[in-house]
Design a protein around this motif. Structure first.
Motif, PDB file in Angstrom:
ATOM      1  N   LYS A   1     -31.400  -0.231 -36.363  1.00 36.92           N
ATOM      2  CA  LYS A   1     -31.800   1.183 -36.364  1.00 36.92           C
ATOM      3  C   LYS A   1     -32.878   1.441 -35.306  1.00 36.92           C
ATOM      4  O   LYS A   1     -32.865   2.467 -34.632  1.00 36.92           O
ATOM      5  N   ASP A   2     -33.796   0.495 -35.142  1.00 37.54           N
ATOM      6  CA  ASP A   2     -34.838   0.639 -34.116  1.00 37.54           C
ATOM      7  C   ASP A   2     -34.218   0.684 -32.717  1.00 37.54           C
ATOM      8  O   ASP A   2     -34.660   1.453 -31.867  1.00 37.54           O
ATOM      9  N   PHE A   3     -33.204  -0.150 -32.476  1.00 37.86           N
ATOM     10  CA  PHE A   3     -32.513  -0.097 -31.185  1.00 37.86           C
ATOM     11  C   PHE A   3     -31.802   1.247 -31.030  1.00 37.86           C
ATOM     12  O   PHE A   3     -31.881   1.883 -29.972  1.00 37.86           O
ATOM     13  N   GLU A   4     -31.112   1.694 -32.081  1.00 38.45           N
ATOM     14  CA  GLU A   4     -30.422   2.983 -32.021  1.00 38.45           C
ATOM     15  C   GLU A   4     -31.391   4.118 -31.740  1.00 38.45           C
ATOM     16  O   GLU A   4     -31.073   5.039 -30.978  1.00 38.45           O
ATOM     17  N   ASP A   5     -32.585   4.072 -32.346  1.00 35.88           N
ATOM     18  CA  ASP A   5     -33.604   5.095 -32.104  1.00 35.88           C
ATOM     19  C   ASP A   5     -34.030   5.136 -30.643  1.00 35.88           C
ATOM     20  O   ASP A   5     -34.573   6.142 -30.179  1.00 35.88           O
ATOM     21  N   ARG A   6     -33.795   4.055 -29.928  1.00 38.20           N
ATOM     22  CA  ARG A   6     -34.142   3.956 -28.510  1.00 38.20           C
ATOM     23  C   ARG A   6     -32.910   4.141 -27.622  1.00 38.20           C
ATOM     24  O   ARG A   6     -32.919   3.777 -26.457  1.00 38.20           O
ATOM     25  N   ASP A   7     -31.849   4.692 -28.198  1.00 37.10           N
ATOM     26  CA  ASP A   7     -30.603   4.960 -27.473  1.00 37.10           C
ATOM     27  C   ASP A   7     -30.006   3.671 -26.908  1.00 37.10           C
ATOM     28  O   ASP A   7     -29.492   3.650 -25.791  1.00 37.10           O
ATOM     29  N   ALA A   8     -30.095   2.587 -27.710  1.00 35.94           N
ATOM     30  CA  ALA A   8     -29.569   1.291 -27.298  1.00 35.94           C
ATOM     31  C   ALA A   8     -28.563   0.790 -28.329  1.00 35.94           C
ATOM     32  O   ALA A   8     -28.737   0.992 -29.532  1.00 35.94           O
TER      33      ALA A   8
ATOM     34  N   GLU B   1     -39.530  -8.848 -29.824  1.00 35.42           N
ATOM     35  CA  GLU B   1     -39.893  -8.835 -28.405  1.00 35.42           C
ATOM     36  C   GLU B   1     -38.880  -8.015 -27.600  1.00 35.42           C
ATOM     37  O   GLU B   1     -39.250  -7.344 -26.631  1.00 35.42           O
ATOM     38  N   ALA B   2     -37.613  -8.039 -27.985  1.00 37.51           N
ATOM     39  CA  ALA B   2     -36.614  -7.221 -27.291  1.00 37.51           C
ATOM     40  C   ALA B   2     -36.928  -5.731 -27.454  1.00 37.51           C
ATOM     41  O   ALA B   2     -36.744  -4.952 -26.512  1.00 37.51           O
ATOM     42  N   ILE B   3     -37.422  -5.341 -28.624  1.00 31.25           N
ATOM     43  CA  ILE B   3     -37.841  -3.943 -28.832  1.00 31.25           C
ATOM     44  C   ILE B   3     -39.017  -3.606 -27.917  1.00 31.25           C
ATOM     45  O   ILE B   3     -39.031  -2.564 -27.255  1.00 31.25           O
ATOM     46  N   ARG B   4     -40.008  -4.498 -27.874  1.00 31.66           N
ATOM     47  CA  ARG B   4     -41.197  -4.254 -27.042  1.00 31.66           C
ATOM     48  C   ARG B   4     -40.805  -4.106 -25.570  1.00 31.66           C
ATOM     49  O   ARG B   4     -41.241  -3.181 -24.889  1.00 31.66           O
ATOM     50  N   VAL B   5     -39.939  -4.997 -25.085  1.00 29.45           N
ATOM     51  CA  VAL B   5     -39.516  -4.948 -23.681  1.00 29.45           C
ATOM     52  C   VAL B   5     -38.690  -3.682 -23.420  1.00 29.45           C
ATOM     53  O   VAL B   5     -38.880  -3.013 -22.401  1.00 29.45           O
ATOM     54  N   LEU B   6     -37.798  -3.342 -24.331  1.00 27.51           N
ATOM     55  CA  LEU B   6     -37.004  -2.117 -24.175  1.00 27.51           C
ATOM     56  C   LEU B   6     -37.921  -0.899 -24.103  1.00 27.51           C
ATOM     57  O   LEU B   6     -37.738  -0.027 -23.248  1.00 27.51           O
ATOM     58  N   ASP B   7     -38.922  -0.837 -24.980  1.00 25.26           N
ATOM     59  CA  ASP B   7     -39.886   0.269 -24.930  1.00 25.26           C
ATOM     60  C   ASP B   7     -40.556   0.337 -23.561  1.00 25.26           C
ATOM     61  O   ASP B   7     -40.691   1.423 -22.973  1.00 25.26           O
ATOM     62  N   ALA B   8     -40.984  -0.809 -23.052  1.00 23.95           N
ATOM     63  CA  ALA B   8     -41.655  -0.837 -21.750  1.00 23.95           C
ATOM     64  C   ALA B   8     -40.716  -0.387 -20.639  1.00 23.95           C
ATOM     65  O   ALA B   8     -41.099   0.421 -19.785  1.00 23.95           O
ATOM     66  N   LEU B   9     -39.489  -0.884 -20.654  1.00 25.59           N
ATOM     67  CA  LEU B   9     -38.519  -0.493 -19.629  1.00 25.59           C
ATOM     68  C   LEU B   9     -38.254   1.005 -19.656  1.00 25.59           C
ATOM     69  O   LEU B   9     -38.113   1.647 -18.606  1.00 25.59           O
ATOM     70  N   GLN B  10     -38.203   1.567 -20.848  1.00 23.55           N
ATOM     71  CA  GLN B  10     -37.875   2.984 -20.964  1.00 23.55           C
ATOM     72  C   GLN B  10     -39.028   3.902 -20.578  1.00 23.55           C
ATOM     73  O   GLN B  10     -38.816   5.093 -20.376  1.00 23.55           O
ATOM     74  N   THR B  11     -40.251   3.369 -20.435  1.00 25.49           N
ATOM     75  CA  THR B  11     -41.360   4.212 -19.960  1.00 25.49           C
ATOM     76  C   THR B  11     -41.225   4.495 -18.475  1.00 25.49           C
ATOM     77  O   THR B  11     -41.740   5.492 -17.995  1.00 25.49           O
TER      78      THR B  11
ATOM     79  N   ASN C   1     -48.766  -7.774 -22.811  1.00 29.52           N
ATOM     80  CA  ASN C   1     -48.863  -7.481 -24.251  1.00 29.52           C
ATOM     81  C   ASN C   1     -48.821  -5.996 -24.577  1.00 29.52           C
ATOM     82  O   ASN C   1     -49.171  -5.595 -25.689  1.00 29.52           O
ATOM     83  N   TRP C   2     -48.365  -5.169 -23.641  1.00 32.21           N
ATOM     84  CA  TRP C   2     -48.243  -3.734 -23.874  1.00 32.21           C
ATOM     85  C   TRP C   2     -47.310  -3.477 -25.043  1.00 32.21           C
ATOM     86  O   TRP C   2     -46.302  -4.161 -25.224  1.00 32.21           O
ATOM     87  N   LYS C   3     -47.657  -2.478 -25.856  1.00 35.29           N
ATOM     88  CA  LYS C   3     -46.797  -2.021 -26.954  1.00 35.29           C
ATOM     89  C   LYS C   3     -46.694  -0.509 -26.872  1.00 35.29           C
ATOM     90  O   LYS C   3     -47.595   0.159 -26.345  1.00 35.29           O
ATOM     91  N   ALA C   4     -45.609   0.038 -27.420  1.00 33.58           N
ATOM     92  CA  ALA C   4     -45.419   1.486 -27.431  1.00 33.58           C
ATOM     93  C   ALA C   4     -46.669   2.153 -27.992  1.00 33.58           C
ATOM     94  O   ALA C   4     -47.206   1.736 -29.018  1.00 33.58           O
ATOM     95  N   GLY C   5     -47.134   3.169 -27.304  1.00 31.24           N
ATOM     96  CA  GLY C   5     -48.343   3.880 -27.711  1.00 31.24           C
ATOM     97  C   GLY C   5     -49.572   3.441 -26.923  1.00 31.24           C
ATOM     98  O   GLY C   5     -50.552   4.173 -26.861  1.00 31.24           O
ATOM     99  N   ASP C   6     -49.523   2.239 -26.333  1.00 28.26           N
ATOM    100  CA  ASP C   6     -50.638   1.774 -25.500  1.00 28.26           C
ATOM    101  C   ASP C   6     -50.621   2.516 -24.171  1.00 28.26           C
ATOM    102  O   ASP C   6     -49.604   3.061 -23.744  1.00 28.26           O
ATOM    103  N   GLU C   7     -51.763   2.486 -23.500  1.00 25.99           N
ATOM    104  CA  GLU C   7     -51.856   3.082 -22.168  1.00 25.99           C
ATOM    105  C   GLU C   7     -51.043   2.270 -21.165  1.00 25.99           C
ATOM    106  O   GLU C   7     -51.003   1.049 -21.245  1.00 25.99           O
ATOM    107  N   VAL C   8     -50.430   2.965 -20.239  1.00 23.33           N
ATOM    108  CA  VAL C   8     -49.771   2.298 -19.117  1.00 23.33           C
ATOM    109  C   VAL C   8     -50.765   2.256 -17.966  1.00 23.33           C
ATOM    110  O   VAL C   8     -51.797   2.925 -18.000  1.00 23.33           O
ATOM    111  N   LEU C   9     -50.449   1.460 -16.958  1.00 20.23           N
ATOM    112  CA  LEU C   9     -51.352   1.340 -15.815  1.00 20.23           C
ATOM    113  C   LEU C   9     -51.092   2.486 -14.837  1.00 20.23           C
ATOM    114  O   LEU C   9     -49.951   2.816 -14.553  1.00 20.23           O
ATOM    115  N   LYS C  10     -52.159   3.053 -14.341  1.00 19.49           N
ATOM    116  CA  LYS C  10     -52.071   4.130 -13.345  1.00 19.49           C
ATOM    117  C   LYS C  10     -52.809   3.677 -12.087  1.00 19.49           C
ATOM    118  O   LYS C  10     -54.041   3.638 -12.073  1.00 19.49           O
TER     119      LYS C  10
END
Length: 181
Positions: A64-71, A152-162, A169-178
């Motif tokens: 379901k978590d993958f589906e929520d990410r359109d995967a 970890e696949a969820i974490r990487v998918l989240d990062a790729l989709q940003t 160690n980035w997780k969804a909701g954390d700041e990205v680098l600017k």
């Protein structure tokens, strides 16, 4: 040679097994078709083994978590569709893992990906995250004796989709680098 990030995910029409309501009847999956979605394809070495069910169940719990990410979540091994069916029927936890299992018993996909252990003749524990254009964006490959962390696949998918720069160690909701302008 193993395929890696930036390569097209191979396109084959292969036997696939899903569910436990009926024996396999020639169902197939086109591994090159994304349906406009991300794909998470993970291989395990063999059915009826010890580490593999822990991984399959772990990925299944995140479907379901993958589906929520359109995967779309897709499992695979070099076993046949009938072996997949028998294994699912033998274990209610695997029966509950309601996603397609590729039966790559001719090793077409595993060979094309370059993930067959030359001594054991089975696929390594490989995970591919593939974008909607069927381009591999992430690959991890483990040996036969160590399991993966499906989270970890969820974490990487989240990062790729940003589509941003994500630090260690980035997780969804954390700041990205600017980068400074």
């Amino acid at each position: 040679m193993a395929l890696t990030v930036g390569d097209k995910f191979p396109s084959f029409v292969l036997p696939v097994q899903q569910g436990v309501s009926a024996l396999p009847a020639g169902e197939t999956i086109d591994t090159g078709d994304t349906g406009g979605k991300w794909k998470v394809v993970f291989f395990w070495p063999k059915d009826f083994t010890f580490i593999c069910p822990t991984e399959i169940i772990g990925y299944g719990e995140l479907k379901k978590d993958f589906e929520d990410r359109d995967a779309v979540l897709i499992g695979a091994s070099t076993d046949t569709d009938f072996v997949h069916f028998a294994w699912r029927k033998s274990d209610e936890r695997l029966a509950a893992c309601d996603f397609p299992w590729i039966a790559d018993n001719q090793k077409k996909l595993a060979d094309a990906l370059g993930i067959v252990d030359k001594d054991a003749g089975v696929a390594y524990r490989a995970t591919y995250i593939v974008d909607p254009h069927n381009v591999i964006q992430h690959v991890t490959v483990n040996g036969l004796n160590q399991g993966r962390n499906p989270q970890e696949a969820i974490r990487v998918l989240d990062a790729l989709q940003t589509d941003e720069l994500c630090p260690c160690n980035w997780k969804a909701g954390d700041e990205v680098l600017k980068p400074a302008a």
